[in-house]
Design an enzyme around this catalytic site. Structure first.
Site, short mmCIF file in Angstrom:
data_model
loop_
_atom_site.label_atom_id
_atom_site.label_comp_id
_atom_site.label_asym_id
_atom_site.label_seq_id
_atom_site.Cartn_x
_atom_site.Cartn_y
_atom_site.Cartn_z
N CYS A 10 0.87 -1.18 0.00
CA CYS A 10 0.00 0.00 0.00
C CYS A 10 0.90 1.23 0.00
CB CYS A 10 -1.00 -0.02 1.16
SG CYS A 10 -0.33 0.15 2.82
N ASN A 13 2.42 1.47 4.26
CA ASN A 13 2.64 0.20 4.96
C ASN A 13 2.27 0.27 6.44
OD1 ASN A 13 5.42 -2.04 5.67
ND2 ASN A 13 3.39 -2.59 5.03
N CYS A 15 -1.54 0.65 7.15
CA CYS A 15 -2.98 0.36 7.25
C CYS A 15 -3.36 -0.92 6.51
CB CYS A 15 -3.81 1.53 6.73
SG CYS A 15 -3.69 3.04 7.72
N ARG A 16 -3.41 -0.84 5.18
CA ARG A 16 -3.93 -1.95 4.39
C ARG A 16 -2.97 -3.11 4.24
NH1 ARG A 16 -5.33 1.69 -0.63
NH2 ARG A 16 -3.45 2.68 0.20
N SER A 17 -1.74 -2.85 3.82
CA SER A 17 -0.83 -3.98 3.56
C SER A 17 -0.45 -4.75 4.83
CB SER A 17 0.41 -3.54 2.76
OG SER A 17 1.12 -2.51 3.39
N ASP A 126 -8.16 3.34 1.11
CA ASP A 126 -7.27 3.67 2.22
C ASP A 126 -8.12 4.18 3.38
OD1 ASP A 126 -5.31 4.49 3.97
OD2 ASP A 126 -4.19 5.63 2.47
#
Length: 154
Positions: A10, A13, A15-17, A126
């Site tokens: 993301c 690095n 939140c999402r990944s 995001d």
């Protein structure tokens, strides 16, 4: 036995990944397939290098029995393009940034997360500027994709 090397990417690095890494690692472990995989995450930017995942990502994962608190943010490195078999970007902007920095022989390893896992060109949004519900929604989307990825990855 060859290991399947998967990198989730993301922007920062945090939140999402990290959530995707934690969810996929959890699914792999539950399936008794940990020895088959190398799983990591990274960001296209280095703003948060060395930091833990966002507290809301940590809380969303913990609410589902997954601990991602020991992860640390890192920026994607040139070596990642040859080290990983599959690099999954959370959104079109991340994918565009990866394509700009990837060597030509690595372009076939870069995919949009949802396109590769679920056949959809939908971004994983995001949740950084959102609230707890946004992080839960992202968790649900990532769980669906990671669940579809497991049988495809080997």
């Amino acid at each position: 036995m060859d290991r399947h090397r998967i990198l989730f990417v993301c922007a920062g690095n945090i939140c999402r990944s990290p959530l995707a890494e934690g969810i996929f690692r959890h699914l792999v472990t539950e399936a008794g397939r940990s020895a088959e995989f190398e799983i990591d995450s990274a960001g296209t930017g280095g703003w948060h290098q060395g930091q833990r995942p966002d507290r809301r990502s940590v809380a969303a994962a913990a609410g589902h029995g997954i601990d991602i608190s020991s992860q640390r943010a890192r920026r994607i490195e040139p070596a990642d393009f040859s080290s990983f078999d599959l690099i999954l970007a959370m959104d079109q902007d991340n994918l565009k940034n990866l394509r700009k920095s990837a060597p030509a022989d690595a372009l076939g390893r870069l995919h949009l997360f949802n396109a590769f896992t679920l056949g959809s060109n939908r971004d994983i949004p995001d949740p950084y500027y959102g609230d707890r519900e946004d992080f839960e929604a992202v968790y649900t989307m990532l769980l669906a994709g990671c669940s579809a990825l497991l049988p495809k990855a080997g």
